[in-house]
Design a protein around this motif. Structure first.
Motif, PDB file in Angstrom:
ATOM      1  N   ASP A 168       0.841  -1.194   0.000  1.00 59.29           N
ATOM      2  CA  ASP A 168       0.000   0.000   0.000  1.00 59.29           C
ATOM      3  C   ASP A 168       0.873   1.239   0.000  1.00 59.29           C
ATOM      4  N   ARG A 169       0.380   2.246  -0.685  1.00 63.72           N
ATOM      5  CA  ARG A 169       1.069   3.537  -0.812  1.00 63.72           C
ATOM      6  C   ARG A 169       0.118   4.632  -0.360  1.00 63.72           C
ATOM      7  N   ARG A 170       0.578   5.424   0.599  1.00 65.61           N
ATOM      8  CA  ARG A 170      -0.208   6.553   1.116  1.00 65.61           C
ATOM      9  C   ARG A 170       0.459   7.848   0.654  1.00 65.61           C
ATOM     10  N   ILE A 171      -0.325   8.648  -0.037  1.00 68.61           N
ATOM     11  CA  ILE A 171       0.174   9.889  -0.635  1.00 68.61           C
ATOM     12  C   ILE A 171      -0.555  11.065  -0.001  1.00 68.61           C
ATOM     13  N   ARG A 172       0.198  12.043   0.459  1.00 68.82           N
ATOM     14  CA  ARG A 172      -0.383  13.271   0.995  1.00 68.82           C
ATOM     15  C   ARG A 172       0.176  14.467   0.232  1.00 68.82           C
ATOM     16  N   VAL A 173      -0.698  15.184  -0.456  1.00 70.11           N
ATOM     17  CA  VAL A 173      -0.308  16.372  -1.219  1.00 70.11           C
ATOM     18  C   VAL A 173      -0.724  17.592  -0.409  1.00 70.11           C
ATOM     19  N   ASP A 174       0.259  18.280   0.147  1.00 64.19           N
ATOM     20  CA  ASP A 174       0.014  19.496   0.939  1.00 64.19           C
ATOM     21  C   ASP A 174       0.113  20.687   0.005  1.00 64.19           C
ATOM     22  N   GLN A 175      -0.990  21.375  -0.158  1.00 65.08           N
ATOM     23  CA  GLN A 175      -1.028  22.473  -1.116  1.00 65.08           C
ATOM     24  C   GLN A 175      -0.598  23.797  -0.517  1.00 65.08           C
ATOM     25  N   ARG A 176      -0.255  23.813   0.763  1.00 63.24           N
ATOM     26  CA  ARG A 176       0.140  25.074   1.395  1.00 63.24           C
ATOM     27  C   ARG A 176       1.648  25.240   1.445  1.00 63.24           C
ATOM     28  N   LEU A 177       2.394  24.161   1.754  1.00 68.20           N
ATOM     29  CA  LEU A 177       3.840  24.305   1.997  1.00 68.20           C
ATOM     30  C   LEU A 177       4.622  24.840   0.791  1.00 68.20           C
ATOM     31  N   PRO A 178       4.583  24.282  -0.416  1.00 66.24           N
ATOM     32  CA  PRO A 178       3.921  23.044  -0.830  1.00 66.24           C
ATOM     33  C   PRO A 178       4.803  21.831  -0.520  1.00 66.24           C
ATOM     34  N   GLY A 179       4.165  20.682  -0.307  1.00 67.10           N
ATOM     35  CA  GLY A 179       4.909  19.486   0.029  1.00 67.10           C
ATOM     36  C   GLY A 179       4.191  18.234  -0.422  1.00 67.10           C
ATOM     37  N   LEU A 180       4.960  17.150  -0.489  1.00 61.12           N
ATOM     38  CA  LEU A 180       4.426  15.852  -0.864  1.00 61.12           C
ATOM     39  C   LEU A 180       5.033  14.817   0.065  1.00 61.12           C
ATOM     40  N   ALA A 181       4.198  13.937   0.624  1.00 62.79           N
ATOM     41  CA  ALA A 181       4.689  12.854   1.468  1.00 62.79           C
ATOM     42  C   ALA A 181       4.153  11.540   0.908  1.00 62.79           C
ATOM     43  N   VAL A 182       5.051  10.557   0.750  1.00 65.18           N
ATOM     44  CA  VAL A 182       4.668   9.252   0.212  1.00 65.18           C
ATOM     45  C   VAL A 182       5.205   8.181   1.148  1.00 65.18           C
ATOM     46  N   THR A 183       4.309   7.320   1.643  1.00 64.79           N
ATOM     47  CA  THR A 183       4.694   6.227   2.525  1.00 64.79           C
ATOM     48  C   THR A 183       4.322   4.908   1.860  1.00 64.79           C
ATOM     49  N   ASP A 184       5.318   4.025   1.734  1.00 67.33           N
ATOM     50  CA  ASP A 184       5.100   2.711   1.135  1.00 67.33           C
ATOM     51  C   ASP A 184       5.314   1.624   2.178  1.00 67.33           C
ATOM     52  N   GLN A 229      12.016   2.515  -2.974  1.00 72.58           N
ATOM     53  CA  GLN A 229      11.283   3.539  -3.711  1.00 72.58           C
ATOM     54  C   GLN A 229      12.174   4.071  -4.836  1.00 72.58           C
ATOM     55  N   ASN A 230      11.575   4.377  -5.970  1.00 73.84           N
ATOM     56  CA  ASN A 230      12.291   4.991  -7.093  1.00 73.84           C
ATOM     57  C   ASN A 230      11.726   6.383  -7.338  1.00 73.84           C
ATOM     58  N   SER A 247      14.346   0.411   1.814  1.00 72.99           N
ATOM     59  CA  SER A 247      13.743   0.135   3.117  1.00 72.99           C
ATOM     60  C   SER A 247      14.800  -0.415   4.073  1.00 72.99           C
ATOM     61  N   ARG A 248      14.622  -0.116   5.333  1.00 74.77           N
ATOM     62  CA  ARG A 248      15.499  -0.674   6.366  1.00 74.77           C
ATOM     63  C   ARG A 248      14.845  -1.944   6.911  1.00 74.77           C
ATOM     64  N   ASP A 249      15.388  -3.085   6.492  1.00 75.16           N
ATOM     65  CA  ASP A 249      14.897  -4.386   6.944  1.00 75.16           C
ATOM     66  C   ASP A 249      13.414  -4.610   6.626  1.00 75.16           C
ATOM     67  N   GLY A 250      12.964  -4.062   5.490  1.00 79.64           N
ATOM     68  CA  GLY A 250      11.590  -4.283   5.057  1.00 79.64           C
ATOM     69  C   GLY A 250      10.557  -3.404   5.724  1.00 79.64           C
ATOM     70  N   ALA A 251      10.992  -2.476   6.599  1.00 76.81           N
ATOM     71  CA  ALA A 251      10.045  -1.603   7.296  1.00 76.81           C
ATOM     72  C   ALA A 251       9.434  -0.591   6.322  1.00 76.81           C
ATOM     73  N   PRO A 252       8.254  -0.044   6.638  1.00 71.22           N
ATOM     74  CA  PRO A 252       7.669   1.004   5.799  1.00 71.22           C
ATOM     75  C   PRO A 252       8.637   2.174   5.634  1.00 71.22           C
ATOM     76  N   VAL A 253       8.542   2.840   4.483  1.00 67.56           N
ATOM     77  CA  VAL A 253       9.396   3.992   4.183  1.00 67.56           C
ATOM     78  C   VAL A 253       8.516   5.203   3.903  1.00 67.56           C
ATOM     79  N   ALA A 254       8.785   6.281   4.638  1.00 67.58           N
ATOM     80  CA  ALA A 254       8.102   7.556   4.406  1.00 67.58           C
ATOM     81  C   ALA A 254       9.117   8.540   3.831  1.00 67.58           C
TER      82      ALA A 254
END
Length: 559
Positions: A450-466, A476-477, A546-553
């Motif tokens: 699963d991939r969680r994407i957060r598009v912050d339109q104020r900063l602007p910023g993008l956060a992606v967690t896999d 991640q590529n 990823s570090r040992d298969g842990a989720p990556v943000a």
């Protein structure tokens, strides 16, 4: 003695009444040498020209202009060899292209072969020769087109330029030449190409999904039916267009070909098909309906245009000029049929935030392996995460198949992933006023992700967690726009800083580990973007492990 044309092969020739799979040609129109073997086959040309005058209004005829396009800039005078330059092949002389060259071309790139064996280099030269009254040169060009069929008849399969994509382009060329000259010698070859496009090699239903190749084939079949007075060709192609048009776009108007560029191609072609049908009394109403579909799809072109006015590169696409959007349209579009989310903060502000997310159906047509939540992102009007486009389709080239790998996309994947077919990803979305949240769940690689994407339109910023379940090694590529330059950070770090010529700064921070940084790798396709076919520009490519298969943000912020 009759004057020799400069483009002849120079081989001794004699008349033949029936040649190469039953192609009947008049001796005055064409003459060939008798080959010892098929591999040695190559047409030799008669001394007298096929064309002595042009029918009707000649090169200025409206049909000729529509079917032939623009004339070449350089003259093709009688009495001089006609040299054709099709790089990277060495120059070729019209009349000296042998059967061996058609069957074993000097270049293997599929795009080059479409042009060469499709004879698409002939119409500009023929139009120029006709406009200048250079009938010996025009004759040589027609004989070269006829010579393709004499030296290289249809083998019944896709080899030697007899696939549907090449045949439809060759028919397009022959339509032009026939409309220009009414040379009967063209008819047998046109009939052979029509047989490809009306038989089992046709690129469309029921064997294949609707595709722009089938669409182009039907347009050229109708044109061939008009110039040769073959109503059965017109009816077959028109019926196909009517039945296939509703399958070309989703209910929201997006092409199923999974490419921003090919969406534009399909809009233009279907509008053209609608106009053609509207001129046929039996299909006028359906033609208007198809044009209505095309107009709805044309409205999507604004969504596929970034704040800088150019297309977003998703799928096989070029960095081309885009289209003006419609400010009254919603700023977010979600289409589950085709697997697109497209969002922006403004239709008119050049400093807008813009993003795309891909998910859903299996890769098809001109799509790439981006359906596991592949993302592009632009902040403050500045492209940050980009699609690569495509370098070419030659599998032997190092970059030829790269765009079909997950590494070429802004996605997460395990090493050497085994890609599953079918609809393998879904999406949930929450479009807030200042923040968009999207979650893509998939098993594209045969494992839950699963991939969680957060598009912050104020900063602007993008956060992606896999996150992958029970996968110890994955990465991640990320692919940056070529304008960004690395100013701080290295492999092994968790933070990188990039600078843009505009003065903006991009900060990349991750809970994983930066395991690779490439730019313009000379031996691999890593660290490149492809603004157009065959062109490449160095650009930073990142791998975050990823570090040992842990989720990556991983977070991207532009200041």
């Amino acid at each position: 003695m009759r004057r020799q044309i400069a483009a002849r092969t120079g081989t001794r020739s004699r008349c033949a009444g029936l040649i190469a799979a039953g192609l009947a040609l008049l001796c005055a129109a064409i003459a060939i040498s008798v080959p010892r073997t098929r591999a040695e086959a190559g047409p030799a040309f008669a001394l007298s020209p096929v064309v002595r005058a042009l029918p009707g209004s000649g090169a200025g005829d409206a049909t000729v202009q529509d079917l032939c396009g623009a004339a070449a800039g350089d003259q093709v005078p009688d009495g001089r060899p006609i040299q054709v330059s099709l790089p990277p092949a060495p120059p070729m002389t019209v009349g000296e292209i042998t059967g061996r060259m058609w069957r074993q071309p000097p270049v293997k790139d599929p795009a080059w072969l479409l042009n060469f064996q499709g004879l698409r280099w002939i119409p500009p030269l023929a139009r120029r020769a006709a406009a200048d009254g250079q009938f010996h040169s025009l004759t040589a060009l027609i004989r070269q087109a006829v010579g393709f069929h004499l030296a290289n008849p249809d083998p019944g399969d896709n080899s030697a330029g007899w696939d549907e994509g090449t045949a439809l382009r060759r028919l397009q060329t022959e339509n032009c030449l026939y409309a220009l000259t009414h040379a009967a010698a063209l008819i047998p070859g046109m009939t052979s190409d029509v047989a490809v496009l009306t038989g089992k090699r046709y690129a469309g239903p029921p064997r294949l999904p609707v595709h722009n190749h089938g669409l182009m084939a039907n347009i050229h079949l109708i044109n061939a039916g008009k110039v040769l007075n073959r109503p059965e060709w017109i009816t077959l192609a028109a019926d196909r267009l009517v039945s296939e048009a509703p399958q070309a776009f989703s209910a929201k108007g997006i092409s199923f070909e999974q490419s921003s560029s090919y969406h534009h191609v399909n809009v233009a072609l279907w509008d053209s098909a609608g106009r053609i049908l509207a001129d046929l009394p039996a299909y006028a109403a359906q033609g208007l309906q198809i044009r209505t579909l095309a107009r709805k799809a044309a409205r999507i072109q604004g969504y596929l245009t970034e704040p800088d006015g150019k297309l977003v590169q998703v799928g096989d696409s070029d960095l081309a000029e885009g289209h003006q959007g419609h400010p009254e349209d919603p700023k977010v579009l979600r289409d589950d049929e085709t697997g697109w989310v497209i969002g922006r903060t403004s239709w008119t502000d050049p400093q807008a935030v813009y993003y795309t997310v891909r998910y859903g159906p299996d890769r098809r047509a001109h799509g790439q392996e981006d359906r596991a939540g592949g993302v592009t992102w632009t902040a403050a009007g500045t492209r940050v995460l980009v699609g690569l486009g495509h370098y070419g389709y030659n599998a032997q080239d190092p970059g030829g198949n790269y765009h079909h790998t997950p590494t070429s996309q802004n996605v997460a994947a395990p090493p050497d992933p085994q890609i599953r077919k079918g609809r393998t990803s879904t999406i949930d979305t929450d479009f807030g006023k200042t923040e968009h949240r999207l979650t893509v769940c998939d098993n594209v690689y045969g494992m839950l992700h699963d991939r969680r994407i957060r598009v912050d339109q104020r900063l602007p910023g993008l956060a992606v967690t896999d996150a992958f379940g029970d996968v110890p090694v994955w990465s991640q590529n990320w692919h940056l726009d070529p304008a960004w330059k690395l100013v701080a950070g290295k492999v092994g770090d968790a933070n990188l800083t990039f600078r843009h010529p505009s003065g903006r700064t991009l900060t990349v921070s991750t809970s994983g580990r930066v395991s690779g940084i490439w730019i313009g790798d000379p031996s691999r396709p890593y660290g490149w973007v492809f603004p157009a076919l065959g062109k490449r520009t160095p650009a930073y490519q990142l791998s975050v492990e990823s570090r040992d298969g842990a989720p990556v943000a991983t977070r991207f912020r532009v200041t």
